[in-house]
Design a protein around this motif. Structure first.
Motif, short mmCIF file in Angstrom:
data_model
loop_
_atom_site.label_atom_id
_atom_site.label_comp_id
_atom_site.label_asym_id
_atom_site.label_seq_id
_atom_site.Cartn_x
_atom_site.Cartn_y
_atom_site.Cartn_z
N LEU A 18 0.81 -1.22 0.00
CA LEU A 18 0.00 0.00 0.00
C LEU A 18 0.84 1.27 0.00
N ARG A 19 1.92 1.25 0.76
CA ARG A 19 2.76 2.45 0.83
C ARG A 19 3.24 2.86 -0.56
N GLU A 20 3.75 1.90 -1.33
CA GLU A 20 4.25 2.21 -2.67
C GLU A 20 3.11 2.54 -3.62
N GLN A 21 2.00 1.83 -3.49
CA GLN A 21 0.87 2.10 -4.37
C GLN A 21 0.30 3.49 -4.12
N VAL A 22 0.19 3.85 -2.85
CA VAL A 22 -0.31 5.19 -2.53
C VAL A 22 0.67 6.24 -3.01
N ALA A 23 1.97 5.99 -2.79
CA ALA A 23 2.98 6.95 -3.23
C ALA A 23 2.92 7.15 -4.74
N ASP A 24 2.75 6.06 -5.49
CA ASP A 24 2.66 6.16 -6.96
C ASP A 24 1.45 6.99 -7.36
N ALA A 25 0.31 6.74 -6.71
CA ALA A 25 -0.90 7.48 -7.05
C ALA A 25 -0.78 8.95 -6.69
N LEU A 26 -0.20 9.24 -5.52
CA LEU A 26 -0.02 10.63 -5.12
C LEU A 26 0.97 11.34 -6.04
N ARG A 27 2.03 10.63 -6.42
CA ARG A 27 3.01 11.21 -7.33
C ARG A 27 2.33 11.57 -8.66
N ALA A 28 1.50 10.66 -9.14
CA ALA A 28 0.78 10.92 -10.39
C ALA A 28 -0.16 12.10 -10.24
N ALA A 29 -0.79 12.22 -9.06
CA ALA A 29 -1.70 13.34 -8.82
C ALA A 29 -0.95 14.66 -8.81
N VAL A 30 0.27 14.64 -8.27
CA VAL A 30 1.10 15.86 -8.25
C VAL A 30 1.54 16.22 -9.67
N PRO A 44 -5.48 11.84 6.82
CA PRO A 44 -6.77 11.18 7.05
C PRO A 44 -7.78 11.42 5.92
N ALA A 45 -7.82 12.64 5.40
CA ALA A 45 -8.76 12.93 4.32
C ALA A 45 -8.41 12.15 3.06
N LEU A 46 -7.12 12.09 2.73
CA LEU A 46 -6.69 11.33 1.56
C LEU A 46 -6.93 9.84 1.77
N ALA A 47 -6.67 9.37 2.99
CA ALA A 47 -6.88 7.95 3.29
C ALA A 47 -8.34 7.57 3.08
N ALA A 48 -9.24 8.45 3.47
CA ALA A 48 -10.66 8.18 3.27
C ALA A 48 -10.99 8.07 1.80
N PRO A 56 -0.45 4.15 5.82
CA PRO A 56 0.29 4.09 4.55
C PRO A 56 0.28 5.41 3.80
N VAL A 57 -0.76 6.21 3.99
CA VAL A 57 -0.81 7.52 3.33
C VAL A 57 0.24 8.44 3.94
N ARG A 58 0.33 8.46 5.27
CA ARG A 58 1.36 9.28 5.92
C ARG A 58 2.76 8.84 5.49
#
Length: 235
Positions: A18-30, A44-48, A56-58
């Motif tokens: 999850l940590r890497e998957q979330v990081a990839d998605a956030l990187r793409a969003a940036v 917490p808002a992003l995790a929701a 994993p989001v933090r």
């Protein structure tokens, strides 16, 4: 706490790491501009929105912070690091120096198996463009270009280009998607696969040069501040 309602984020119910998957998605969003400088985002808002726990989001956001993509806002969360037009122009010029010749080497070395592995990613890029799913588009695009350059065998170059791509901002993507104009660029990846399949180094080098030119032309809504480093227009 920041609103995340306008960000098109995936869920990770069936994914691992999850940590890497979330990081990839956030990187793409940036990179795509879905997450914007000046806006504060809370874990917490992003995790929701992701449908996962905040941990994993933090962790992912801390990873991106170390990479300089986001920065901590004390007692509030994180915000996207601003990057100037001049910086973006310079990043594009460096990519023009590195990626077209690297793609040429990859084309000379590519096997049928390499093309078979790449083509589904190219198709995913096309389908993401058709849906207007910018996060999936950028994720698949990153994976495609990383695998393509890996064929050339220079791991250091792949890592350098990956970092440069992460620092790029494609603020014009959403406008292109809304106008249905992202499809042409997306389909260039299928053409790249065709060139690889024919081991056509010159054709792939030329297309890669044009493709990178989109970063500071159509994708960002402006032209390069300077001519391409080899004297040709990147468009």
């Amino acid at each position: 706490m920041s609103g995340t309602g306008s960000i098109k984020l995936p869920t990770f119910a069936k994914r691992t790491s999850l940590r890497e998957q979330v990081a990839d998605a956030l990187r793409a969003a940036v990179v795509s501009g879905e997450m914007k400088p000046g806006q504060v985002y809370s874990a917490p808002a992003l995790a929701a929105r992701f449908g996962v726990s905040a941990t994993p989001v933090r962790e992912a956001m801390l990873d991106l912070s170390k990479q300089g993509l986001i920065e901590t806002v004390p007692n509030k969360g994180f915000q996207v690091t601003s990057i100037s037009d001049a910086d973006l122009d310079q990043i594009t010029e460096i990519r023009l120096l590195l990626e077209p010749p690297a793609a040429s080497i990859a084309a000379r070395r590519a096997t049928d198996a390499d093309v078979v592995r790449l083509r589904p990613l190219a198709q995913e890029i096309v389908e993401s463009a058709a849906r207007g799913d910018l996060i999936s588009y950028v994720e698949a695009d990153r994976a495609f270009h990383g695998q393509l350059l890996t064929i050339g065998g220079n791991r250091q170059l792949v890592d350098i280009v990956s970092e440069l791509r992460s620092r790029t901002r494609l603020y014009g993507l959403s406008g292109l998607a809304e106008r249905g104009l992202l499809d042409t660029t997306a389909r260039e990846h299928l053409t790249m696969c065709d060139h690889l399949g024919r081991n056509d180094a010159d054709a792939l080098r030329t297309l890669m040069h044009t493709h990178i030119g989109h970063v500071r032309h159509e994708w960002a809504g402006k032209a390069l501040a300077h001519h391409a480093v080899d004297g040709n227009s990147p468009a």
